[in-house]
Design a protein around this motif. Structure first.
Motif, PDB file in Angstrom:
ATOM      1  N   HIS A 169     -33.412  92.644  29.010  1.00 18.28           N
ATOM      2  CA  HIS A 169     -34.779  93.119  28.788  1.00 18.28           C
ATOM      3  C   HIS A 169     -35.791  92.240  29.529  1.00 18.28           C
ATOM      4  O   HIS A 169     -35.907  91.047  29.261  1.00 18.28           O
ATOM      5  N   PHE A 170     -36.538  92.883  30.444  1.00 20.90           N
ATOM      6  CA  PHE A 170     -37.718  92.262  31.049  1.00 20.90           C
ATOM      7  C   PHE A 170     -39.000  92.779  30.410  1.00 20.90           C
ATOM      8  O   PHE A 170     -40.061  92.201  30.581  1.00 20.90           O
ATOM      9  N   GLU A 171     -38.916  93.899  29.686  1.00 20.73           N
ATOM     10  CA  GLU A 171     -40.131  94.566  29.227  1.00 20.73           C
ATOM     11  C   GLU A 171     -40.807  93.915  28.018  1.00 20.73           C
ATOM     12  O   GLU A 171     -42.026  94.060  27.851  1.00 20.73           O
ATOM     13  N   PRO A 172     -40.111  93.159  27.148  1.00 25.60           N
ATOM     14  CA  PRO A 172     -40.818  92.639  25.966  1.00 25.60           C
ATOM     15  C   PRO A 172     -41.799  91.523  26.300  1.00 25.60           C
ATOM     16  O   PRO A 172     -41.469  90.566  27.015  1.00 25.60           O
ATOM     17  N   GLU A 173     -42.999  91.641  25.759  1.00 29.78           N
ATOM     18  CA  GLU A 173     -43.960  90.535  25.763  1.00 29.78           C
ATOM     19  C   GLU A 173     -43.830  89.816  24.417  1.00 29.78           C
ATOM     20  O   GLU A 173     -42.992  90.177  23.586  1.00 29.78           O
ATOM     21  N   ALA A 174     -44.639  88.810  24.199  1.00 28.60           N
ATOM     22  CA  ALA A 174     -44.459  87.949  23.017  1.00 28.60           C
ATOM     23  C   ALA A 174     -44.477  88.745  21.708  1.00 28.60           C
ATOM     24  O   ALA A 174     -43.618  88.540  20.830  1.00 28.60           O
ATOM     25  N   ASP A 175     -45.418  89.663  21.565  1.00 32.17           N
ATOM     26  CA  ASP A 175     -45.487  90.466  20.345  1.00 32.17           C
ATOM     27  C   ASP A 175     -44.242  91.322  20.179  1.00 32.17           C
ATOM     28  O   ASP A 175     -43.760  91.538  19.056  1.00 32.17           O
ATOM     29  N   ASP A 176     -43.731  91.820  21.299  1.00 33.33           N
ATOM     30  CA  ASP A 176     -42.542  92.675  21.248  1.00 33.33           C
ATOM     31  C   ASP A 176     -41.309  91.879  20.845  1.00 33.33           C
ATOM     32  O   ASP A 176     -40.462  92.370  20.088  1.00 33.33           O
ATOM     33  N   VAL A 177     -41.183  90.651  21.358  1.00 30.50           N
ATOM     34  CA  VAL A 177     -40.054  89.799  20.983  1.00 30.50           C
ATOM     35  C   VAL A 177     -40.067  89.535  19.484  1.00 30.50           C
ATOM     36  O   VAL A 177     -39.024  89.600  18.814  1.00 30.50           O
ATOM     37  N   ARG A 178     -41.250  89.265  18.947  1.00 34.18           N
ATOM     38  CA  ARG A 178     -41.349  89.046  17.502  1.00 34.18           C
ATOM     39  C   ARG A 178     -40.925  90.289  16.731  1.00 34.18           C
ATOM     40  O   ARG A 178     -40.207  90.208  15.726  1.00 34.18           O
ATOM     41  N   GLU A 179     -41.335  91.457  17.198  1.00 37.43           N
ATOM     42  CA  GLU A 179     -40.984  92.700  16.506  1.00 37.43           C
ATOM     43  C   GLU A 179     -39.475  92.955  16.557  1.00 37.43           C
ATOM     44  O   GLU A 179     -38.863  93.347  15.557  1.00 37.43           O
ATOM     45  N   ILE A 180     -38.866  92.704  17.715  1.00 35.70           N
ATOM     46  CA  ILE A 180     -37.422  92.891  17.853  1.00 35.70           C
ATOM     47  C   ILE A 180     -36.671  91.923  16.941  1.00 35.70           C
ATOM     48  O   ILE A 180     -35.806  92.317  16.160  1.00 35.70           O
TER      49      ILE A 180
END
Length: 223
Positions: A169-180
């Motif tokens: 995954h290249f698409e997650p930004e910081a908020d997305d990493v937390r959500e995942i």
């Protein structure tokens, strides 16, 4: 451009793809076939298809997973750009006749990937990406092998000049990493070869270059 996005779990959204689309003036249409009775876009309404990750396997006997591959097949014939991440890349590979099997190691967390081809210019030889998988794809016969990691060689491929599949995954930004990580918090703890906990993953900074590299890749396949 109308970008149709297939999302397969609530905690894995488009991330930085949304920013790329906004920068270029494109419109996003997000579908959730796992939840809404397999609702998918048509090939005729798709200028660019993005297929995101998810906890399912292309080998699962679910009607909408098979319907997704039919859509991919139609778009391949029309030379429409396609980008797949993780499960999405596996779906593309299976559509092209490749096998999807258990990976030699379960990768969950941050780890390097290494460039295998210079077909896309300007990419670094080494990048740090987020991994969240335990299956792998065979590199399709008609594809260029783009990326590998130390644990799983099959990390990325390019078909022609418009179809890209990435196991990581290249698409997650910081908020997305937390959500995942917060919502799938037990997954890193079960046989993870990278030996990273959920806390380890959350505390790591998202490499600043990942967003720029993603933009370069998306620019390449939609040019």
């Amino acid at each position: 451009m109308r970008i149709n996005i297939l999302q397969h779990t609530p905690n894995e959204g488009p991330g930085a793809i949304r920013a790329w689309a906004k920068e270029h003036g494109h419109e996003l249409y997000i579908y959730h076939p796992y939840q809404f009775d397999g609702v998918l876009p048509s090939a005729d309404t798709t200028d660019f298809l993005v297929i995101l990750g998810g906890p399912m396997s292309p080998n699962d006997d679910l009607f909408w997973i098979k319907q997704e591959r039919q859509l991919i097949k139609e778009l391949l014939a029309k030379h429409v750009p396609i980008f797949g991440a993780c499960f999405g890349a596996q779906q593309i590979a299976k559509t092209l006749g490749s096998q999807i099997t258990k990976a030699p190691a379960k990768e969950v967390g941050w780890a390097p990937v290494y460039l295998k081809s210079t077909v896309i210019s300007g990419l670094p030889k080494r990048l740090t990406a987020l991994h969240w998988h335990e299956e792998r794809f065979e590199i399709p016969k008609e594809a260029v092998h783009l990326f590998e990691s130390a644990l799983v060689k099959e990390q990325g491929f390019l078909v022609g000049d418009n179809v890209l599949g990435l196991q990581f995954h290249f698409e997650p930004e910081a908020d997305d990493v937390r959500e995942i990580a917060l919502n799938d918090r037990t997954y890193p703890n079960e046989g993870n070869a990278l030996k990273q906990s959920t806390l380890d993953i959350l505390q790591a900074e998202v490499p600043a270059e990942n967003k720029a590299i993603l933009f370069k890749l998306l620019d390449f396949i939609t040019q």
